[in-house]
Design a protein around this motif. Structure first.
Motif, PDB file in Angstrom:
ATOM      1  N   ALA A   1      41.233 128.198  53.168  1.00  0.00           N
ATOM      2  CA  ALA A   1      42.281 127.732  52.267  1.00  0.00           C
ATOM      3  C   ALA A   1      43.574 127.473  53.035  1.00  0.00           C
ATOM      4  CB  ALA A   1      42.526 128.767  51.170  1.00  0.00           C
ATOM      5  N   ARG A   2      43.980 128.426  53.840  1.00  0.00           N
ATOM      6  CA  ARG A   2      45.247 128.279  54.569  1.00  0.00           C
ATOM      7  C   ARG A   2      45.196 127.110  55.544  1.00  0.00           C
ATOM      8  NH1 ARG A   2      48.440 133.145  57.810  1.00  0.00           N
ATOM      9  NH2 ARG A   2      50.239 131.880  58.478  1.00  0.00           N
ATOM     10  N   ALA A   3      44.063 126.909  56.169  1.00  0.00           N
ATOM     11  CA  ALA A   3      43.939 125.814  57.133  1.00  0.00           C
ATOM     12  C   ALA A   3      43.992 124.447  56.469  1.00  0.00           C
ATOM     13  CB  ALA A   3      42.630 125.955  57.913  1.00  0.00           C
ATOM     14  N   HIS A   4      43.735 124.405  55.143  1.00  0.00           N
ATOM     15  CA  HIS A   4      43.663 123.112  54.461  1.00  0.00           C
ATOM     16  C   HIS A   4      44.683 122.989  53.329  1.00  0.00           C
ATOM     17  CE1 HIS A   4      39.773 123.242  56.568  1.00  0.00           C
ATOM     18  NE2 HIS A   4      39.880 121.937  56.576  1.00  0.00           N
ATOM     19  N   ASN A   5      45.777 123.758  53.420  1.00  0.00           N
ATOM     20  CA  ASN A   5      46.922 123.556  52.533  1.00  0.00           C
ATOM     21  C   ASN A   5      46.611 123.866  51.075  1.00  0.00           C
ATOM     22  OD1 ASN A   5      49.675 122.822  52.072  1.00  0.00           O
ATOM     23  ND2 ASN A   5      49.032 120.789  51.375  1.00  0.00           N
ATOM     24  N   VAL A   6      45.757 124.852  50.826  1.00  0.00           N
ATOM     25  CA  VAL A   6      45.524 125.306  49.466  1.00  0.00           C
ATOM     26  C   VAL A   6      45.656 126.822  49.417  1.00  0.00           C
ATOM     27  CG1 VAL A   6      44.075 123.348  48.803  1.00  0.00           C
ATOM     28  CG2 VAL A   6      43.010 125.382  49.777  1.00  0.00           C
ATOM     29  N   GLY A   7      45.858 127.354  48.209  1.00  0.00           N
ATOM     30  CA  GLY A   7      46.070 128.777  48.042  1.00  0.00           C
ATOM     31  C   GLY A   7      44.838 129.505  47.552  1.00  0.00           C
ATOM     32  N   TYR A   8      45.011 130.811  47.343  1.00  0.00           N
ATOM     33  CA  TYR A   8      43.898 131.690  46.985  1.00  0.00           C
ATOM     34  C   TYR A   8      43.197 131.236  45.706  1.00  0.00           C
ATOM     35  CZ  TYR A   8      41.523 135.784  45.079  1.00  0.00           C
ATOM     36  OH  TYR A   8      40.595 136.621  44.513  1.00  0.00           O
ATOM     37  N   GLU A   9      43.939 131.086  44.608  1.00  0.00           N
ATOM     38  CA  GLU A   9      43.304 130.727  43.342  1.00  0.00           C
ATOM     39  C   GLU A   9      42.661 129.348  43.413  1.00  0.00           C
ATOM     40  OE1 GLU A   9      42.576 132.235  40.600  1.00  0.00           O
ATOM     41  OE2 GLU A   9      43.504 134.153  41.098  1.00  0.00           O
TER      42      GLU A   9
ATOM     43  N   TYR B   1      53.320 129.940  52.593  1.00  0.00           N
ATOM     44  CA  TYR B   1      52.782 130.242  53.918  1.00  0.00           C
ATOM     45  C   TYR B   1      53.912 130.114  54.942  1.00  0.00           C
ATOM     46  CZ  TYR B   1      47.896 129.846  52.295  1.00  0.00           C
ATOM     47  OH  TYR B   1      46.689 130.020  51.667  1.00  0.00           O
ATOM     48  N   PRO B   2      53.961 130.969  55.963  1.00  0.00           N
ATOM     49  CA  PRO B   2      55.023 130.890  56.959  1.00  0.00           C
ATOM     50  C   PRO B   2      55.182 129.513  57.584  1.00  0.00           C
ATOM     51  CG  PRO B   2      53.837 132.947  57.201  1.00  0.00           C
ATOM     52  CD  PRO B   2      53.086 132.147  56.178  1.00  0.00           C
ATOM     53  N   GLU B   3      54.059 128.860  57.910  1.00  0.00           N
ATOM     54  CA  GLU B   3      54.156 127.543  58.539  1.00  0.00           C
ATOM     55  C   GLU B   3      54.656 126.476  57.577  1.00  0.00           C
ATOM     56  OE1 GLU B   3      49.764 128.239  57.420  1.00  0.00           O
ATOM     57  OE2 GLU B   3      51.478 129.399  58.188  1.00  0.00           O
ATOM     58  N   ASP B   4      54.400 126.659  56.275  1.00  0.00           N
ATOM     59  CA  ASP B   4      54.839 125.662  55.299  1.00  0.00           C
ATOM     60  C   ASP B   4      56.346 125.718  55.092  1.00  0.00           C
ATOM     61  OD1 ASP B   4      52.275 124.777  54.999  1.00  0.00           O
ATOM     62  OD2 ASP B   4      51.897 125.807  53.102  1.00  0.00           O
ATOM     63  N   ILE B   5      56.890 126.912  54.862  1.00  0.00           N
ATOM     64  CA  ILE B   5      58.326 126.971  54.646  1.00  0.00           C
ATOM     65  C   ILE B   5      59.089 126.631  55.923  1.00  0.00           C
ATOM     66  CG2 ILE B   5      58.567 129.451  55.110  1.00  0.00           C
ATOM     67  CD1 ILE B   5      60.693 129.416  52.787  1.00  0.00           C
ATOM     68  N   GLU B   6      58.502 126.959  57.079  1.00  0.00           N
ATOM     69  CA  GLU B   6      59.163 126.570  58.331  1.00  0.00           C
ATOM     70  C   GLU B   6      59.249 125.053  58.454  1.00  0.00           C
ATOM     71  OE1 GLU B   6      58.998 127.456  63.156  1.00  0.00           O
ATOM     72  OE2 GLU B   6      57.416 128.239  61.829  1.00  0.00           O
TER      73      GLU B   6
ATOM     74  N   ASP C   1      48.029 136.185  52.700  1.00  0.00           N
ATOM     75  CA  ASP C   1      46.879 136.142  51.794  1.00  0.00           C
ATOM     76  C   ASP C   1      47.309 136.138  50.328  1.00  0.00           C
ATOM     77  OD1 ASP C   1      45.160 136.054  53.888  1.00  0.00           O
ATOM     78  OD2 ASP C   1      44.495 138.140  53.758  1.00  0.00           O
ATOM     79  N   GLY C   2      48.560 136.512  50.052  1.00  0.00           N
ATOM     80  CA  GLY C   2      49.056 136.512  48.683  1.00  0.00           C
ATOM     81  C   GLY C   2      49.527 135.158  48.199  1.00  0.00           C
ATOM     82  N   VAL C   3      49.564 134.154  49.089  1.00  0.00           N
ATOM     83  CA  VAL C   3      49.938 132.807  48.662  1.00  0.00           C
ATOM     84  C   VAL C   3      48.803 132.236  47.815  1.00  0.00           C
ATOM     85  CG1 VAL C   3      50.434 130.461  49.441  1.00  0.00           C
ATOM     86  CG2 VAL C   3      51.444 132.421  50.634  1.00  0.00           C
ATOM     87  N   GLY C   4      49.173 131.707  46.666  1.00  0.00           N
ATOM     88  CA  GLY C   4      48.160 131.242  45.734  1.00  0.00           C
ATOM     89  C   GLY C   4      47.793 132.290  44.707  1.00  0.00           C
ATOM     90  N   MET C   5      48.555 133.391  44.659  1.00  0.00           N
ATOM     91  CA  MET C   5      48.338 134.456  43.678  1.00  0.00           C
ATOM     92  C   MET C   5      49.614 134.685  42.870  1.00  0.00           C
ATOM     93  SD  MET C   5      46.439 137.473  45.792  1.00  0.00           S
ATOM     94  CE  MET C   5      44.940 137.233  46.750  1.00  0.00           C
TER      95      MET C   5
ATOM     96  N   MET D   1      39.752 132.571  52.447  1.00  0.00           N
ATOM     97  CA  MET D   1      41.208 132.466  52.543  1.00  0.00           C
ATOM     98  C   MET D   1      41.636 131.819  53.858  1.00  0.00           C
ATOM     99  SD  MET D   1      42.497 135.978  50.690  1.00  0.00           S
ATOM    100  CE  MET D   1      41.361 137.025  51.603  1.00  0.00           C
ATOM    101  N   ASP D   2      40.888 132.055  54.945  1.00  0.00           N
ATOM    102  CA  ASP D   2      41.173 131.356  56.200  1.00  0.00           C
ATOM    103  C   ASP D   2      41.059 129.842  56.002  1.00  0.00           C
ATOM    104  OD1 ASP D   2      41.474 133.749  57.596  1.00  0.00           O
ATOM    105  OD2 ASP D   2      39.357 133.824  58.167  1.00  0.00           O
TER     106      ASP D   2
END
Length: 322
Positions: free
Chosen positions: A71-79, A232-237, A218-222, A68-69
């Motif tokens: 995923a978040r660093a590369h602009n993709v979600g959990y699934e 993700y906080p950084e994405d919506i910001e 961690d729930g982004v992509g679920m 998940m770390d």
């Protein structure tokens, strides 16, 4: 209120089953153009002759990484990260483990305006207005959506208000459930680390629904919310102040996508629809028929078993058809 009107201006599209099949040309761009290396996170120039942006890549995990770390660093979600790496441990990928980043996307076959959300794909696409002379672009981000019994509603709506550091007023249903568990919820949760809306919220013209940040990234992509759309906080910001109030938001459930390559190659991509019904024979025949139909009217042999396997797996991978 939300509208159920649907528009498909880019190409001819057939509705299949309870979802839609996205059709379009497959653009095989150069690595630099596809990756958007000179653009901010998730930003890509719109392709001139197709509907593909980004590229699949790989990275090596470090000892401290979770999947998940990465995923978040590369602009993709959990699934997305889980389905692209089914044999990699979610919590301990391991030092040096090669992790596939599914960073290639077929743009939804919808009007390229405002925000388009494909709930089957767990992904948001934003088409910002550009000034004269600027290259049109798309921005795409992973999202979390509603879980079972709280499906995110489909249709065309719009943003109505932006709220920074919002307070959260738990709805009556949540407060009732919390009371039944013996852990009563407060009437209001003030801004801060415990607020599930995070720092930024965009209200939709559907009472009770919004696009918002989260204190549980961690729930982004679920499919884990009560219907709202989490980022993700950084994405919506990054988009919050650039999405005007009144922006169209088109929420679709497009679980199957088809594409064609520069060398007359055919591709198929399938996700699990939000109602999680299995794809039947009718869907299979329609998919195969559309592949043949969009081959310029020329007869083409399609491997039914291969298409069936892709639909059965529904793992979001873009698969070339033999």
């Amino acid at each position: 209120m939300i509208s159920t009107a649907r528009r498909y201006p880019l190409t001819r599209v057939k509705q299949l089953w309870l979802g839609s099949i996205t059709l379009g040309a497959w653009l095989l761009a150069s690595s630099a153009a596809a990756s958007g290396s000179d653009s901010p996170r998730g930003h890509y120039p719109l392709p001139e002759n197709g509907n593909m942006v980004g590229e699949v890549s790989t990275v090596a995990a470090t000892e401290e990484d979770t999947l998940m770390d990465i995923a978040r660093a590369h602009n993709v979600g959990y699934e997305e990260i889980r389905m692209a790496n089914p044999d990699v441990s979610l919590w301990v990928p391991g030092e040096g483990t090669e992790v596939t980043i599914p960073g290639q996307f077929i743009l939804p076959d919808e009007e390229r305006t405002g925000i388009v959300i494909n709930v089957a794909e767990l992904r948001l696409y934003y088409y910002p207005d550009v000034k004269a002379g600027e290259t049109p672009r798309v921005e795409t981000y992973p999202i979390g959506i509603g879980r079972d019994a709280f499906n995110t509603p489909l249709g065309i709506t719009k943003t109505t208000m932006r709220l920074e550091n919002p307070a959260w007023y738990p709805p009556e249903s949540i407060r009732r459930e919390a009371t039944e568990r013996g852990d009563p919820a407060p009437a209001v949760v003030p801004p801060g680390a415990e607020n599930p809306l995070g720092r930024f919220t965009m209200l939709l013209d559907i009472p009770g629904y919004m696009i918002h940040s989260t204190n549980q990234p961690d729930g982004v992509g679920m499919r884990a919310s009560r219907g709202c759309i989490r980022m993700y906080p950084e994405d919506i910001e990054s988009v919050f102040w650039r999405v005007p109030v009144g922006t169209q938001v088109n929420i679709i459930d497009a679980p199957i996508k088809l594409g064609w390559g520069a060398n007359d190659e055919s591709f198929v991509q399938a996700f699990t629809s939000t109602d999680e019904k299995a794809y039947g024979m009718e869907t299979l025949l329609n998919v195969v028929g559309l592949i043949e139909q969009y081959e310029g009217g020329n007869p083409r042999s399609v491997d039914y078993e291969q298409v069936r396997e892709v639909l059965d797996q529904s793992n979001g991978q873009i698969v070339p058809l033999s």
